[in-house]
Scaffold this active site. Structure first.
Site, short mmCIF file in Angstrom:
data_model
loop_
_atom_site.label_atom_id
_atom_site.label_comp_id
_atom_site.label_asym_id
_atom_site.label_seq_id
_atom_site.Cartn_x
_atom_site.Cartn_y
_atom_site.Cartn_z
CE LYS A 9 -0.82 0.97 4.89
NZ LYS A 9 -1.83 1.31 5.90
CB SER A 25 -5.54 3.98 -15.38
OG SER A 25 -5.18 5.20 -16.00
CB THR A 57 -8.81 2.43 -10.96
OG1 THR A 57 -8.51 2.72 -12.33
CG2 THR A 57 -7.75 2.97 -10.05
CE1 TYR A 58 -5.34 0.71 -16.62
CE2 TYR A 58 -7.68 0.52 -16.14
CZ TYR A 58 -6.66 0.95 -16.97
OH TYR A 58 -6.94 1.62 -18.13
#
Length: 126
Positions: A9, A25, A57-58
């Site tokens: 994270k 994104s 999202t990515y």
């Protein structure tokens, strides 16, 4: 059986851009992507500390050393520039793998410079 654990994270990242008409994104400074153990195109969860929004999202890569955290496409509607967010990725593993696994936790300053990195979270006290 597979279980899902926090893999890495970015804690308290500051949103630097919100680009509604860009491909959906989250663009993240490549150096921060590597520190958190993320991969390009990996699914991420974003938790907006300022407004409570939570969304998926990515990852796409932004320039190394730029400090960029840009929410793009529909995600741009969930943030404002300057919002503080937590960006998390999860991994699936079996119990044996989980016993040995340590997440990559990256704590950021308001300018997205790295305050510290660790792989543990202290026990929460009252």
């Amino acid at each position: 059986m597979q279980i899902t654990l926090l893999k890495g994270k970015l804690h308290m990242a500051s949103v630097t851009q919100a680009e509604l008409w860009y491909d959906g994104s989250c663009a993240i400074d490549k150096d921060l992507v590597e520190l958190a153990g993320f991969r390009e195109f990996e699914k991420i969860d974003i938790y907006n500390v300022d407004n409570g929004e939570r969304f998926h999202t990515y990852v796409i890569l932004a320039e190394s050393g730029s400090g960029t955290i840009s929410m793009n496409g529909a995600a741009a509607r969930k943030v404002q520039v300057g919002d503080r967010v937590i960006i998390a990725a999860y991994g699936q593993m079996n119990d044996v793998e989980a016993d040995e696994f340590k997440p990559k936790l990256v704590y950021l300053n308001k300018d997205n410079s790295v305050e510290r990195t660790t792989n543990t979270i202290p026990v929460q006290k009252d």
